[in-house]
Design an enzyme around this catalytic site. Structure first.
Site, PDB file in Angstrom:
ATOM      1  N   MET A   1       2.276  31.563  27.752  1.00 18.60           N
ATOM      2  CA  MET A   1       3.323  32.804  28.111  1.00 18.60           C
ATOM      3  C   MET A   1       3.181  33.824  27.159  1.00 18.60           C
ATOM      4  O   MET A   1       3.115  33.673  26.046  1.00 18.60           O
ATOM      5  CB  MET A   1       4.800  32.207  28.014  1.00 18.60           C
ATOM      6  CG  MET A   1       4.887  31.200  29.138  1.00 18.60           C
ATOM      7  SD  MET A   1       6.830  30.367  28.898  1.00 18.60           S
ATOM      8  CE  MET A   1       6.737  28.988  29.761  1.00 18.60           C
TER       9      MET A   1
ATOM     10  N   MET B   1       0.512  32.202  32.355  1.00 22.01           N
ATOM     11  CA  MET B   1       1.712  33.253  32.666  1.00 22.01           C
ATOM     12  C   MET B   1       1.513  34.492  31.729  1.00 22.01           C
ATOM     13  O   MET B   1       2.331  34.653  30.924  1.00 22.01           O
ATOM     14  CB  MET B   1       3.028  32.624  32.304  1.00 22.01           C
ATOM     15  CG  MET B   1       3.060  31.502  33.500  1.00 22.01           C
ATOM     16  SD  MET B   1       4.432  30.284  33.171  1.00 22.01           S
ATOM     17  CE  MET B   1       3.526  29.130  32.096  1.00 22.01           C
TER      18      MET B   1
ATOM     19  N   ASP C   1       5.401  22.893  40.227  1.00 24.02           N
ATOM     20  CA  ASP C   1       5.671  22.868  38.745  1.00 24.02           C
ATOM     21  C   ASP C   1       6.954  23.553  38.652  1.00 24.02           C
ATOM     22  O   ASP C   1       7.531  24.601  39.205  1.00 24.02           O
ATOM     23  CB  ASP C   1       4.516  23.826  37.999  1.00 24.02           C
ATOM     24  CG  ASP C   1       4.811  23.923  36.718  1.00 24.02           C
ATOM     25  OD1 ASP C   1       6.028  23.569  35.865  1.00 24.02           O
ATOM     26  OD2 ASP C   1       4.132  24.911  36.169  1.00 24.02           O
TER      27      ASP C   1
HETATM   28  C1  DX5 Z   1       7.767  27.089  33.768  1.00 24.38           C
HETATM   29  C2  DX5 Z   1       6.387  26.103  33.203  1.00 24.38           C
HETATM   30  C3  DX5 Z   1       6.808  24.839  33.437  1.00 24.38           C
HETATM   31  C4  DX5 Z   1       7.755  24.167  32.670  1.00 24.38           C
HETATM   32  C5  DX5 Z   1       8.049  23.113  33.422  1.00 24.38           C
HETATM   33  O1  DX5 Z   1       7.366  28.536  33.510  1.00 24.38           O
HETATM   34  O2  DX5 Z   1       5.564  26.766  34.166  1.00 24.38           O
HETATM   35  O3  DX5 Z   1       5.258  24.185  33.357  1.00 24.38           O
HETATM   36  O4  DX5 Z   1       7.156  23.566  31.691  1.00 24.38           O
HETATM   37  O5  DX5 Z   1       9.262  22.202  32.745  1.00 24.38           O
HETATM   38  P1  DX5 Z   1      10.145  21.436  33.593  1.00 24.38           P
HETATM   39  O6  DX5 Z   1       9.479  20.210  34.114  1.00 24.38           O
HETATM   40  O7  DX5 Z   1      11.217  20.934  32.319  1.00 24.38           O
HETATM   41  O8  DX5 Z   1      10.735  22.575  34.736  1.00 24.38           O
HETATM   42 ZN    ZN Z   2       3.535  25.560  34.165  1.00 22.07          ZN
END
Ligand code: DX5
Ligand code: ZN
Length: 232
Positions: free
Chosen positions: A51, A82, A189
């Site tokens: 991110m 991201m 996800d």
């Molecule tokens: C969110 C991420 C996910 C996150 C998922 O932006 O892309 O991969 O780590 O985490 P959980 O399973 O806790 O929702």
């Molecule tokens: Zn993810």
């Protein structure tokens, strides 16, 4: 014949579809990353959430952490980018050890080119989109990808609640993939847990990302076990 029946069963029943589990290391203890990766060695992939504080309102980690994870684990490194204009960094992430690279349709004006670049780097190409983005935006690249990721939370943070409408989106993309005979992974996800994993797979997912549901208080092995049990 028996064989045909077997094929029908594996194709039609979600229970029979071999589901891949991809724990997200975003929820792991970074000070013990090597141990955390060993704890998930029975998983199929390691999901790596990058991110940039621009595309999403949070900064996680980047190339050095991926390189460290790569050095510490033989797992398939599934990198979820991201970041704005990911095409600027695809080669760097490939060099740092990514096996698969997934890019957001909203993050670039040139999603088709980004997918091509990932393929040219010899990596598995994934495409994804936010919960508020029309699924139609995927279709032009559907035939060119190895993975479609349906985000079931707004990206940026772990530990959020699964958005129920995602199930309908998973079903639609499953239909599109089946209609075209695509063998692409259908990954989901965000907010995936032992409570909803079965429904997510029944909707057509072949690949589940899970962060907080895996790296819980009682350790990643127990978390993985709970997910597997839920899918039985
Ligand atoms: C969110 C991420 C996910 C996150 C998922 O932006 O892309 O991969 O780590 O985490 P959980 O399973 O806790 O929702
Ligand atoms: Zn993810």
């Amino acid at each position: 014949m028996g064989n045909a029946k077997l094929l029908r069963v594996t194709a039609d029943t979600p229970e029979a579809r071999r589901v891949k589990l991809a724990p997200s290391i975003l929820a792991s203890d970074f000070a013990r990353l090597g141990d955390e990766l060993r704890a998930i060695e029975s998983a199929d992939w390691a999901h790596v959430d990058v991110m940039d504080g621009q595309f999403v309102p949070n900064i996680s980690f980047g190339l050095p952490i991926l390189a460290a994870a790569r050095a510490a684990s033989p797992l398939f490194m599934d990198v979820h980018l991201m970041i704005e204009r990911p095409e600027r960094y695809l080669r760097d992430f490939a060099d740092a050890g990514a096996d698969g690279l997934t890019v957001h349709v909203e993050s670039t004006a040139h999603i088709h080119r980004a997918v091509q670049q990932i393929r040219e780097l010899g990596k598995k190409a994934g495409v994804t989109l936010n919960p508020g983005t029309p699924l139609e935006t995927l279709r032009p690249v559907l035939a060119d990808v190895d993975l479609v990721l349906i985000m079931s939370v707004n990206p940026g943070f772990g530990g959020q609640k699964f958005i129920p409408h995602s199930l309908e989106r998973i079903r639609t993309v499953r239909r599109w993939l089946d209609e075209t005979g695509s063998a692409a992974e259908l990954q989901v996800d965000g907010g995936v847990s032992a409570t909803n994993a079965r429904a997510v797979v029944a909707a057509g997912a072949s690949n589940l990302v899970a962060g907080s549901a895996v790296f819980g208080k009682d350790g990643a092995q127990a978390g993985l076990e709970r997910l597997r049990e839920a899918l039985k």
